[in-house]
Motif scaffolding. Structure first.
Motif, PDB file in Angstrom:
ATOM      1  N   THR A  29     -11.004  10.364  55.850  1.00  0.00           N
ATOM      2  CA  THR A  29     -10.105   9.923  54.818  1.00  0.00           C
ATOM      3  C   THR A  29      -9.421   8.627  55.272  1.00  0.00           C
ATOM      4  O   THR A  29      -9.134   8.384  56.591  1.00  0.00           O
ATOM      5  N   TYR A  31      -6.477   5.819  54.332  1.00  0.00           N
ATOM      6  CA  TYR A  31      -5.136   5.781  53.578  1.00  0.00           C
ATOM      7  C   TYR A  31      -4.720   4.261  52.943  1.00  0.00           C
ATOM      8  O   TYR A  31      -4.933   3.517  53.887  1.00  0.00           O
ATOM      9  N   ARG A  76      -2.550  14.503  49.215  1.00  0.00           N
ATOM     10  CA  ARG A  76      -3.139  15.533  48.273  1.00  0.00           C
ATOM     11  C   ARG A  76      -3.256  15.294  46.864  1.00  0.00           C
ATOM     12  O   ARG A  76      -4.212  15.397  46.443  1.00  0.00           O
ATOM     13  N   GLU A  79      -5.780  12.889  46.125  1.00  0.00           N
ATOM     14  CA  GLU A  79      -7.210  13.328  46.455  1.00  0.00           C
ATOM     15  C   GLU A  79      -7.594  14.442  45.368  1.00  0.00           C
ATOM     16  O   GLU A  79      -8.767  14.493  45.177  1.00  0.00           O
ATOM     17  N   ARG A  80      -6.696  14.976  45.089  1.00  0.00           N
ATOM     18  CA  ARG A  80      -6.868  15.917  43.867  1.00  0.00           C
ATOM     19  C   ARG A  80      -6.026  16.081  42.907  1.00  0.00           C
ATOM     20  O   ARG A  80      -4.713  16.671  42.909  1.00  0.00           O
ATOM     21  N   VAL A 145     -11.390  13.923  41.362  1.00  0.00           N
ATOM     22  CA  VAL A 145     -11.034  13.592  42.937  1.00  0.00           C
ATOM     23  C   VAL A 145     -10.723  12.133  42.800  1.00  0.00           C
ATOM     24  O   VAL A 145     -10.749  11.229  41.853  1.00  0.00           O
ATOM     25  N   ASP A 148     -13.400   7.294  46.567  1.00  0.00           N
ATOM     26  CA  ASP A 148     -14.284   7.471  47.686  1.00  0.00           C
ATOM     27  C   ASP A 148     -14.883   6.261  48.189  1.00  0.00           C
ATOM     28  O   ASP A 148     -15.281   5.366  47.336  1.00  0.00           O
ATOM     29  N   SER A 160     -13.180   9.860  51.644  1.00  0.00           N
ATOM     30  CA  SER A 160     -11.923   9.770  50.582  1.00  0.00           C
ATOM     31  C   SER A 160     -11.107   8.569  51.077  1.00  0.00           C
ATOM     32  O   SER A 160     -10.998   8.209  52.136  1.00  0.00           O
ATOM     33  N   ALA A 162      -7.470   7.563  50.032  1.00  0.00           N
ATOM     34  CA  ALA A 162      -5.955   8.257  49.227  1.00  0.00           C
ATOM     35  C   ALA A 162      -5.305   6.775  49.019  1.00  0.00           C
ATOM     36  O   ALA A 162      -4.804   6.412  49.725  1.00  0.00           O
TER      37      ALA A 162
END
Length: 191
Positions: A29, A31, A76, A79-80, A145, A148, A160, A162
């Motif tokens: 990931t 950020y 989180r 990402e979801r 999601v 990415d 990913s 974020a």
């Protein structure tokens, strides 16, 4: 503690440094700056609450990694997402990303990719990727999601990113992609 005035950050420099360190140690990931700032604000508040109970920030080091925890909790939702985005929303976000990538400020060569993605032309400084080490990058966002990035090659590892699913988030993703294309991030696919 850093000044919490409306025009300044509401987090300490120590908290931001701890969150940045946690982000560098995370595999898979990248950020956005706004996510790092949000995690630093949370960590600053956690440390302040802890100190009111007589526990210093340093005392947490032997028990828990609060910086990583704050980063995970804050990242989180990016990402979801709680609700799926529509195809129109993801295509609009991909358009915002392409516009940010090709802006005068970022200056990359990018074109629309499949679904809600953008293919970004590599530079001589881009980490090697793909079968021959010369694959371009593909950056996208999905309905269920977050953002990415991968090398545009079948079977390439996926990272990913974020970041908010918004025009401002697309601009932050573009900054991350610019840094990757210019070799400023090393090779995050090999962490």
């Amino acid at each position: 503690m850093t000044d919490t005035a409306a025009d300044g950050p509401a987090y300490s420099a120590e908290a931001y440094a701890a969150v940045e360190k946690a982000a560098r140690s995370q595999r898979g990931t990248l950020y956005a700056p706004s996510v790092l700032e949000q995690a630093a604000k949370l960590l600053t508040d956690l440390w302040a609450t802890s100190e009111r109970h007589g526990v210093t920030a340093a005392e947490w080091e032997w028990s828990a990694d609060l910086a990583s925890g704050a980063l995970d909790v804050v990242a989180r939702p990016y990402e979801r997402p709680k609700t799926e985005r529509t195809a129109e929303e993801t295509l609009t976000l991909a358009r915002h990303l392409r516009e940010a990538l090709t802006s005068d400020e970022i200056g990359l060569s990018a074109k629309p990719g499949p679904r809600a993605s953008v293919i970004v032309e590599r530079s001589a400084d881009t980490p090697r990727g793909g079968f021959h080490g010369d694959a371009n990058l593909i950056v996208g966002i999905s309905s269920n999601v977050g953002w990415d990035i991968a090398f545009n090659q079948n079977g390439a590892p996926l990272l990913s990113i974020a970041a908010p699913a918004s025009p401002a988030g697309a601009s932050q993703v573009a900054e991350i992609v610019r840094a990757l294309v210019h070799g400023e991030l090393g090779n995050p696919f090999r962490r």
